[in-house]
Enzyme design. Structure first.
Site, PDB file in Angstrom:
ATOM      1  N   ASP A  29      36.659  53.796  43.216  1.00 27.59           N
ATOM      2  CA  ASP A  29      36.320  52.409  42.121  1.00 27.59           C
ATOM      3  C   ASP A  29      35.170  53.462  41.238  1.00 27.59           C
ATOM      4  O   ASP A  29      34.374  53.734  41.661  1.00 27.59           O
ATOM      5  CB  ASP A  29      36.561  51.082  41.988  1.00 27.59           C
ATOM      6  CG  ASP A  29      35.613  50.780  42.793  1.00 27.59           C
ATOM      7  OD1 ASP A  29      35.498  51.611  44.184  1.00 27.59           O
ATOM      8  OD2 ASP A  29      35.679  49.506  42.937  1.00 27.59           O
ATOM      9  N   GLU A  62      36.247  49.193  46.079  1.00 24.70           N
ATOM     10  CA  GLU A  62      35.128  48.947  47.168  1.00 24.70           C
ATOM     11  C   GLU A  62      33.329  48.293  46.484  1.00 24.70           C
ATOM     12  O   GLU A  62      32.868  47.492  46.741  1.00 24.70           O
ATOM     13  CB  GLU A  62      34.915  50.323  47.428  1.00 24.70           C
ATOM     14  CG  GLU A  62      33.401  50.702  48.796  1.00 24.70           C
ATOM     15  CD  GLU A  62      32.060  50.043  47.959  1.00 24.70           C
ATOM     16  OE1 GLU A  62      31.060  49.432  48.938  1.00 24.70           O
ATOM     17  OE2 GLU A  62      30.994  50.271  46.596  1.00 24.70           O
TER      18      GLU A  62
END
Length: 389
Positions: free
Chosen positions: A79, A136
């Protein structure tokens, strides 16, 4: 530097994968394009199994070696961050307000490069589970994948993670046993006062004055409650109140973060924060309520595995370029959830001395790290799952 020749040949191709991901950043669990690209490549490489939708948008690839042996998991995060990029690179983000400002594009590309090599060579016994994780950056994607059966479904015995580290040269690694990264908790302080006319403050209970006192008071928690030999951070990062210059507002809201490196210190700071907020609020005639949310735990490297990854790094870059007693960072990392469930270790890889800091609008992953990172992953696998002689 003993880089695997195959990665020297593949470096430009892997860099192209990385730059494509950089141009198309996705946040949190909304990593649908990234996950699709990862899954497609893993299938192209000939992985024995490719599973999608693990932890909502996570992807898992399995490569089986010859013979029987344990299973190790290698994790990369996918991400990006909600930041407007200002690097000016040819591969600058095409999505306004989103960018890969933490190098997860590089992490994903390096693990894909390693996957390609491992699927071709299979010079190991046992199994490799390639974990491509969403969310994350505050979303807890690691825990979501664990809760979705990641470690049990794929019979993972040990787990390993890697993160790039600006300020250190390419060709260096940093690691330490025990606590390497801090717990990362969030808090909201809701203040209920009594609003009124700004010209008549004596008829009000001002939540702004109370909130300001709370901001000042919580700074004493670390300085006067935490052992100086321990580490802790309490930061108030937002303060929202009021609508006009002649109105004392009814409410105020503060938010912030707490970081610690030990579970008992985490408990202490949470307890003291609650007491300080309530009591300072009462002293100013307002109701102040703490809402505390524990997010990521302390990332604790297992000692044996820390020694192991340090040895692997030394094979790649030389012992002199591996810091085995790195200073812990107060940043958080949800790989900590995986290390709570399985033995393993997390390591930092230098990405360049002149690379902008992580989470900065001018950050860009240094592609010179790609051959180093890919070599690290494959050396780790071939050593941890060495064929029986």
């Amino acid at each position: 530097m003993p880089i695997v020749n195959r990665f020297a040949d593949l470096a430009d191709e892997i860099a192209a994968w990385r730059r494509d991901l950089h141009e198309n950043p996705e946040l949190g669990y909304d990593t649908t394009r990234t996950a699709a690209v990862v899954a497609e490549r893993l299938r192209e490489f000939g992985c024995d199994e490719v599973a999608t939708g693990i932890g909502r948008t996570g992807v898992v690839g399995v490569i089986r070696g010859s013979g029987s042996g344990p299973t190790i998991g290698l994790r990369a995060d996918m991400d990006a961050l909600p930041i407007l990029e200002k690097t000016g690179k040819d591969w600058t983000s095409r999505v306004d307000g989103k960018m890969h400002a933490c190098g997860h594009d590089g992490h994903t590309a390096m693990l894909l490069g390693a996957a390609k090599y491992l699927a071709e060579t299979r010079r190991f016994d046992g199994n490799v589970v390639l974990i491509f994780q969403p969310a994350e950056e505050g979303g807890g994607g690691a825990k979501a994948m664990i809760d979705d059966g990641l470690l049990t479904r794929f019979n993972v015995d040990r787990v390993f993670g890697l993160h790039n580290w600006p300020g250190k040269p390419v060709g260096t690694f940093l690691v330490r046993p025990g606590a390497l990264m801090a717990s990362a908790d969030r808090f909201t302080i809701a203040i209920e006062g009594l609003g009124g006319h700004a010209a008549k403050p004596h008829l009000s209970h001002d939540p702004i004055v109370a909130g300001s006192a709370i901001v000042t008071a919580v700074q004493s928690i670390v300085g006067r409650n935490v052992d100086p030999a321990d580490s802790a951070v309490v930061s108030v990062t937002t303060f929202h109140a009021g609508t006009a210059d002649n109105i004392i507002p009814q409410t105020a809201t503060l938010t912030g973060t707490v970081r610690t490196l030990k579970a008992p210190v985490r408990d202490l700071v949470e307890a003291r924060l609650g007491a300080v907020v309530e009591q300072v609020g009462a002293a100013y005639g307002v109701k102040a309520t703490l809402h505390y949310r524990r997010d990521y735990p302390v990332l604790v490297n297992h000692e044996e595995d820390t020694q192991f990854v340090g040895d692997i790094a030394a094979k790649i870059v030389g012992e002199a370029n591996v810091d085995r007693d790195a200073t812990p960072t107060m940043g958080g990392e949800d790989f900590a959830f995986m290390l709570e469930e399985r033995p393993g270790a997390f390591i930092f890889a230098g990405v360049g001395e002149n690379v902008a800091n992580l989470h900065n609008e001018n950050y860009d992953f240094n592609d010179e790290l790609i051959p180093v990172g890919c070599s690290y992953w494959t050396q780790l696998v071939e050593t941890a799952l060495a064929r029986a002689s």
